[in-house]
Design a protein around this motif. Structure first.
Motif, PDB file in Angstrom:
ATOM      1  N   GLY A 238     -23.326 -12.822  78.966  1.00 25.16           N
ATOM      2  CA  GLY A 238     -23.025 -13.430  77.677  1.00 25.16           C
ATOM      3  C   GLY A 238     -23.019 -12.394  76.568  1.00 25.16           C
ATOM      4  O   GLY A 238     -22.406 -11.329  76.681  1.00 25.16           O
ATOM      5  N   ALA A 239     -23.744 -12.685  75.477  1.00 26.93           N
ATOM      6  CA  ALA A 239     -23.792 -11.771  74.333  1.00 26.93           C
ATOM      7  C   ALA A 239     -24.413 -10.430  74.716  1.00 26.93           C
ATOM      8  O   ALA A 239     -24.059  -9.389  74.151  1.00 26.93           O
ATOM      9  CB  ALA A 239     -24.582 -12.423  73.195  1.00 26.93           C
ATOM     10  N   ALA A 240     -25.333 -10.441  75.665  1.00 25.00           N
ATOM     11  CA  ALA A 240     -25.965  -9.192  76.088  1.00 25.00           C
ATOM     12  C   ALA A 240     -24.963  -8.270  76.781  1.00 25.00           C
ATOM     13  O   ALA A 240     -24.994  -7.050  76.602  1.00 25.00           O
ATOM     14  CB  ALA A 240     -27.139  -9.489  77.025  1.00 25.00           C
ATOM     15  N   GLY A 241     -24.057  -8.847  77.576  1.00 27.06           N
ATOM     16  CA  GLY A 241     -23.027  -8.044  78.207  1.00 27.06           C
ATOM     17  C   GLY A 241     -22.094  -7.421  77.189  1.00 27.06           C
ATOM     18  O   GLY A 241     -21.620  -6.292  77.355  1.00 27.06           O
ATOM     19  N   GLU A 242     -21.829  -8.160  76.125  1.00 27.57           N
ATOM     20  CA  GLU A 242     -20.988  -7.637  75.056  1.00 27.57           C
ATOM     21  C   GLU A 242     -21.704  -6.536  74.283  1.00 27.57           C
ATOM     22  O   GLU A 242     -21.103  -5.517  73.911  1.00 27.57           O
ATOM     23  CB  GLU A 242     -20.588  -8.776  74.121  1.00 27.57           C
ATOM     24  CG  GLU A 242     -19.728  -9.836  74.802  1.00 27.57           C
ATOM     25  CD  GLU A 242     -19.590 -11.107  73.981  1.00 27.57           C
ATOM     26  OE1 GLU A 242     -19.941 -11.079  72.776  1.00 27.57           O
ATOM     27  OE2 GLU A 242     -19.133 -12.128  74.539  1.00 27.57           O
ATOM     28  N   ALA A 243     -23.009  -6.722  74.048  1.00 34.48           N
ATOM     29  CA  ALA A 243     -23.789  -5.718  73.329  1.00 34.48           C
ATOM     30  C   ALA A 243     -23.822  -4.400  74.105  1.00 34.48           C
ATOM     31  O   ALA A 243     -23.773  -3.313  73.513  1.00 34.48           O
ATOM     32  CB  ALA A 243     -25.208  -6.225  73.090  1.00 34.48           C
ATOM     33  N   ALA A 244     -23.894  -4.488  75.423  1.00 34.03           N
ATOM     34  CA  ALA A 244     -23.894  -3.287  76.255  1.00 34.03           C
ATOM     35  C   ALA A 244     -22.589  -2.513  76.081  1.00 34.03           C
ATOM     36  O   ALA A 244     -22.585  -1.282  75.923  1.00 34.03           O
ATOM     37  CB  ALA A 244     -24.097  -3.672  77.715  1.00 34.03           C
ATOM     38  N   LEU A 245     -21.478  -3.233  76.105  1.00 40.07           N
ATOM     39  CA  LEU A 245     -20.178  -2.592  75.924  1.00 40.07           C
ATOM     40  C   LEU A 245     -20.042  -2.022  74.520  1.00 40.07           C
ATOM     41  O   LEU A 245     -19.524  -0.909  74.323  1.00 40.07           O
ATOM     42  CB  LEU A 245     -19.065  -3.596  76.212  1.00 40.07           C
ATOM     43  CG  LEU A 245     -17.630  -3.119  76.003  1.00 40.07           C
ATOM     44  CD1 LEU A 245     -17.344  -1.844  76.774  1.00 40.07           C
ATOM     45  CD2 LEU A 245     -16.644  -4.224  76.412  1.00 40.07           C
ATOM     46  N   GLU A 246     -20.510  -2.751  73.532  1.00 46.47           N
ATOM     47  CA  GLU A 246     -20.435  -2.281  72.145  1.00 46.47           C
ATOM     48  C   GLU A 246     -21.220  -0.990  71.938  1.00 46.47           C
ATOM     49  O   GLU A 246     -20.819  -0.118  71.157  1.00 46.47           O
ATOM     50  CB  GLU A 246     -20.942  -3.364  71.198  1.00 46.47           C
ATOM     51  CG  GLU A 246     -19.982  -4.544  71.061  1.00 46.47           C
ATOM     52  CD  GLU A 246     -20.590  -5.719  70.314  1.00 46.47           C
ATOM     53  OE1 GLU A 246     -21.836  -5.717  70.133  1.00 46.47           O
ATOM     54  OE2 GLU A 246     -19.845  -6.624  69.920  1.00 46.47           O
ATOM     55  N   LEU A 247     -22.358  -0.856  72.628  1.00 42.43           N
ATOM     56  CA  LEU A 247     -23.132   0.387  72.513  1.00 42.43           C
ATOM     57  C   LEU A 247     -22.301   1.562  72.990  1.00 42.43           C
ATOM     58  O   LEU A 247     -22.246   2.612  72.328  1.00 42.43           O
ATOM     59  CB  LEU A 247     -24.422   0.273  73.330  1.00 42.43           C
ATOM     60  CG  LEU A 247     -25.261   1.550  73.400  1.00 42.43           C
ATOM     61  CD1 LEU A 247     -25.801   1.917  72.020  1.00 42.43           C
ATOM     62  CD2 LEU A 247     -26.408   1.407  74.402  1.00 42.43           C
ATOM     63  N   TRP A 248     -21.663   1.425  74.144  1.00 42.07           N
ATOM     64  CA  TRP A 248     -20.811   2.500  74.633  1.00 42.07           C
ATOM     65  C   TRP A 248     -19.685   2.812  73.652  1.00 42.07           C
ATOM     66  O   TRP A 248     -19.391   3.974  73.371  1.00 42.07           O
ATOM     67  CB  TRP A 248     -20.216   2.107  75.983  1.00 42.07           C
ATOM     68  CG  TRP A 248     -21.081   2.441  77.145  1.00 42.07           C
ATOM     69  CD1 TRP A 248     -22.119   3.332  77.174  1.00 42.07           C
ATOM     70  CD2 TRP A 248     -20.978   1.895  78.461  1.00 42.07           C
ATOM     71  NE1 TRP A 248     -22.663   3.372  78.439  1.00 42.07           N
ATOM     72  CE2 TRP A 248     -21.998   2.517  79.241  1.00 42.07           C
ATOM     73  CE3 TRP A 248     -20.143   0.958  79.055  1.00 42.07           C
ATOM     74  CZ2 TRP A 248     -22.183   2.218  80.588  1.00 42.07           C
ATOM     75  CZ3 TRP A 248     -20.326   0.675  80.399  1.00 42.07           C
ATOM     76  CH2 TRP A 248     -21.332   1.289  81.158  1.00 42.07           C
ATOM     77  N   GLN A 249     -19.044   1.775  73.141  1.00 39.31           N
ATOM     78  CA  GLN A 249     -17.941   1.999  72.208  1.00 39.31           C
ATOM     79  C   GLN A 249     -18.416   2.740  70.956  1.00 39.31           C
ATOM     80  O   GLN A 249     -17.722   3.611  70.434  1.00 39.31           O
ATOM     81  CB  GLN A 249     -17.300   0.659  71.834  1.00 39.31           C
ATOM     82  CG  GLN A 249     -16.533   0.008  72.982  1.00 39.31           C
ATOM     83  CD  GLN A 249     -15.963  -1.344  72.609  1.00 39.31           C
ATOM     84  OE1 GLN A 249     -16.610  -2.124  71.904  1.00 39.31           O
ATOM     85  NE2 GLN A 249     -14.759  -1.647  73.081  1.00 39.31           N
ATOM     86  N   ARG A 250     -19.592   2.388  70.483  1.00 36.22           N
ATOM     87  CA  ARG A 250     -20.122   3.045  69.291  1.00 36.22           C
ATOM     88  C   ARG A 250     -20.444   4.517  69.563  1.00 36.22           C
ATOM     89  O   ARG A 250     -20.095   5.402  68.765  1.00 36.22           O
ATOM     90  CB  ARG A 250     -21.370   2.310  68.802  1.00 36.22           C
ATOM     91  CG  ARG A 250     -21.961   2.873  67.512  1.00 36.22           C
ATOM     92  CD  ARG A 250     -22.969   1.929  66.913  1.00 36.22           C
ATOM     93  NE  ARG A 250     -24.139   1.730  67.769  1.00 36.22           N
ATOM     94  CZ  ARG A 250     -24.390   0.620  68.463  1.00 36.22           C
ATOM     95  NH1 ARG A 250     -23.535  -0.400  68.412  1.00 36.22           N
ATOM     96  NH2 ARG A 250     -25.474   0.508  69.195  1.00 36.22           N
ATOM     97  N   LEU A 251     -21.079   4.800  70.692  1.00 41.63           N
ATOM     98  CA  LEU A 251     -21.450   6.175  71.001  1.00 41.63           C
ATOM     99  C   LEU A 251     -20.230   7.052  71.256  1.00 41.63           C
ATOM    100  O   LEU A 251     -20.197   8.223  70.871  1.00 41.63           O
ATOM    101  CB  LEU A 251     -22.362   6.193  72.241  1.00 41.63           C
ATOM    102  CG  LEU A 251     -23.752   5.566  72.077  1.00 41.63           C
ATOM    103  CD1 LEU A 251     -24.473   5.514  73.428  1.00 41.63           C
ATOM    104  CD2 LEU A 251     -24.593   6.331  71.064  1.00 41.63           C
ATOM    105  N   VAL A 252     -19.201   6.465  71.887  1.00 39.35           N
ATOM    106  CA  VAL A 252     -18.008   7.240  72.229  1.00 39.35           C
ATOM    107  C   VAL A 252     -17.037   7.331  71.061  1.00 39.35           C
ATOM    108  O   VAL A 252     -16.555   8.412  70.708  1.00 39.35           O
ATOM    109  CB  VAL A 252     -17.303   6.620  73.463  1.00 39.35           C
ATOM    110  CG1 VAL A 252     -15.936   7.264  73.688  1.00 39.35           C
ATOM    111  CG2 VAL A 252     -18.173   6.784  74.703  1.00 39.35           C
ATOM    112  N   ARG A 253     -16.751   6.204  70.422  1.00 37.26           N
ATOM    113  CA  ARG A 253     -15.647   6.137  69.479  1.00 37.26           C
ATOM    114  C   ARG A 253     -16.071   6.293  68.017  1.00 37.26           C
ATOM    115  O   ARG A 253     -15.329   6.866  67.223  1.00 37.26           O
ATOM    116  CB  ARG A 253     -14.894   4.813  69.662  1.00 37.26           C
ATOM    117  CG  ARG A 253     -14.349   4.612  71.073  1.00 37.26           C
ATOM    118  CD  ARG A 253     -13.593   3.296  71.189  1.00 37.26           C
ATOM    119  NE  ARG A 253     -12.460   3.254  70.282  1.00 37.26           N
ATOM    120  CZ  ARG A 253     -11.285   3.821  70.524  1.00 37.26           C
ATOM    121  NH1 ARG A 253     -11.090   4.467  71.659  1.00 37.26           N
ATOM    122  NH2 ARG A 253     -10.304   3.731  69.649  1.00 37.26           N
TER     123      ARG A 253
END
Length: 437
Positions: A238-253
Motif C-alpha cells: 500500500g502506501a508503504a510500498g509507494e514510500a519505498a519507491l519515493e525514497l529511491w526516486q528522491r535519492l536518485v533524481r
C-alpha cells in the motif's frame, strides 16, 4: 565476482521471464513420462545428480563440501552439475521434470517454493529420517520464512540463506565524520555528506543499492507495509510500498546522491560491488553473501551494519532451499536426503557460512560460532544473524514469483529512471498482481 544469493536473478529479456512463468505449470502437468525406473548407480553406490547454480567462490566451497561428503561414506556419490544462474537452472529443471529425466536434488530460490509446491513436483520431506531433528534456525526454515498461511508439509531445507545488509567504507566514513545511518533520514543525510562532486559531476556517490525487488521489500517493510494483507489481498505494501519507491526516486533524481540504476538483475549487483571496491561508492546495500568476497578484495576496512529503519526495522530473507524432486526414484531421493542432512550438521553448516558469508542455517552452528569466538573476531558476520530478529516472512502465495519478476521489479526500475509517479506505478503493479496468472 562471486555468486550472491541473487546471482540467479538475470534473464536477457522480460519476454523470457514471461515464457518461463507461463510454461512452468503447463509442463509440470506431464510429469512422469520417460523417467528411468531404476536408480543410477556407480558400482555399489547410489548416484545423486545435484543441479546447482553457484559460481566462483561459492561454487568452490560447495564442490569442496560435496567431495568431502563423497569421501565420508561408501553408499552415496553426489555428482554436482552446474546449470547456470537461478533462472537458467529453473528453466532446465522445468524441462527435465516434464521429460521425466529430472535430477533427484536441486536448489531453488525461496520465492518460487509456493509455486512449485502447488504444482506438486516437490517431495514432502517430513517423513524422512531425522527431518524433525535438523535444528534449523526458525527464520531460515521453510516454516519460519513464510507466513502462518504456509502449509505444514516441508518441501524445502535451507542451503544458502541471507539478508540484505549495509556495507560501509570505514575509511571514508571516518574521514568525512559520518556515522552509520540507522534511519531513513540519517541515510539521506549521510549520502549527501559522502557524495563528492567536481565541476558539477559526481566523483563519488554516497550511497547505492540495486533497484531490485528484494531491497524494495526491505524498504516497504521498514515503512510498515506487507506484501499481502491478512484477507489475502495483494496490496504490495500500500502506501508503504509507494514510500519505498519515493525514497529511491528522491535519492536518485532529486538529491542525486545515489547512482542511477546501472542495469538490472545480476548486472546491477555486480556493478554496485565493483563501484564500492573502487571507492566510487561510499556505502552500499547488498547481500551478506558478498561478505567474504568484499572483505578479501577491498583495499580499505569494511564495516557491515543493519539496514536503517523508517517506522520499524525490517528485512526480507533470501537465498535458496534444497528440494527433492518427487518423480525421482525412491533410492535416489533417500540418498539425496542423506546429503542434505549431512550439510545441516554443524561442521558443514559452519564451513559453508564462514567461507562464504551466508548465514549458518542451524541453531547448533550459530551457538558453536558464538562459543568459539568467531563473531568476536568477525563482527560483520554477526550483522545478518542479528537482523533475523526483524526478518519479515514471505506470503505463501503461488503468484509471488510471477509478481516479483514479471510485474514489480520492471516497474520499479522504470519509475526510478523516468520519475513516474510512485502512486500511479504501484497502483498499476497492484492491479496486475491481482489478475489471474
Amino acid at each position: 565476482m562471486p555468486f550472491s544469493d541473487r546471482t540467479g536473478y538475470r534473464l536477457p529479456a522480460s519476454r523470457a521471464r514471461r515464457e518461463l512463468l507461463a510454461g512452468l505449470l503447463a509442463t509440470f502437468a506431464s510429469v512422469g513420462c520417460g523417467r528411468p525406473a531404476r536408480p543410477r548407480r556407480d558400482g555399489n553406490r547410489t548416484v545423486v545428480t545435484f543441479w546447482y547454480a553457484f559460481g566462483d567462490l561459492v561454487r568452490k566451497v560447495l564442490l569442496d563440501l560435496v567431495e568431502r561428503y563423497n569421501q565420508s561414506q561408501p553408499d552415496v556419490v553426489v555428482r554436482p552439475v552446474h546449470q547456470g544462474d537461478y533462472f537458467e537452472a529453473l528453466a532446465k529443471l522445468r524441462t527435465a521434470i516434464a521429460a521425466g529425466v529430472s535430477p533427484p536434488l536441486a536448489h531453488v530460490v525461496l520465492e518460487v517454493l509456493p509455486y512449485l509446491a502447488r504444482a506438486g513436483v516437490l517431495e514432502p520431506l517430513d517423513g524422512y529420517e531425522g527431518a524433525g531433528e535438523l535444528g534449523l534456525v526458525p527464520a531460515l526454515s521453510q516454516i519460519g520464512s513464510f507466513d502462518p498461511g504456509a502449509p505444514r508439509i516441508t518441501v524445502g531445507v535451507p542451503l544458502n540463506r541471507s539478508t540484505p545488509i549495509a556495507y560501509c567504507n570505514a575509511r571514508i566514513f571516518q574521514q568525512d565524520g559520518v556515522h552509520i545511518p540507522t534511519t531513513w533520514t540519517e541515510l539521506s543525510d549521510a549520502a549527501k555528506t559522502l557524495t563528492q562532486r567536481s565541476s558539477g559531476s559526481v566523483t563519488r556517490w554516497g550511497f547505492e543499492v540495486p533497484i531490485s525487488w528484494w531491497y524494495w521489500v526491505a524498504l516497504m517493510g521498514q515503512a510498515g507495509g506487507r506484501l499481502v494483507e491478512p484477507d489475502g489481498t495483494m496490496s504490495l505494501g500500500g502506501a508503504a510500498g509507494e514510500a519505498a519507491l519515493e525514497l529511491w526516486q528522491r535519492l536518485v533524481r532529486t538529491d542525486r546522491v545515489m547512482r542511477p540504476p546501472p542495469g538490472g538483475d545480476y548486472q546491477a549487483w555486480q556493478s554496485t560491488s565493483e563501484g564500492f571496491l573502487q571507492e566510487r561508492i561510499a556505502m552500499m546495500w547488498s547481500s551478506t553473501a558478498f561478505l567474504r568476497y568484499l572483505e578479501g578484495s577491498a583495499r580499505f576496512p569494511i564495516v557491515a551494519a543493519p539496514l536503517p529503519r523508517a517506522s520499524r526495522s525490517s528485512v526480507p530473507t533470501g537465498g535458496t532451499m534444497f528440494v527433492l524432486v518427487r518423480s525421482a526414484p525412491e533410492e535416489e531421493k533417500r540418498a539425496a536426503w542423506s546429503f542434505v542432512r549431512w550439510m545441516c550438521e554443524p561442521a558443514q553448516a559452519i564451513d559453508w557460512c564462514t567461507r562464504t558469508g551466508y548465514m549458518p542455517v542451524t541453531r547448533r552452528a550459530v551457538a558453536a560460532l558464538g562459543e568459539n569466538g568467531f563473531y568476536v573476531r568477525h563482527p560483520n558476520d554477526r550483522v545478518a544473524i542479528a537482523e533475523l530478529e526483524h526478518a519479515q516472512t514471505w506470503p505463501w502465495a503461488p503468484d509471488l514469483f510471477r509478481v516479483e519478476r514479471d510485474i514489480v521489479e520492471p516497474l520499479l526500475q522504470q519509475a526510478v529512471l523516468t520519475g513516474r509517479d510512485a502512486h500511479e506505478v504501484m497502483q498499476e503493479a497492484r492491479e496486475l498482481a491481482r489478475e489471474p496468472a
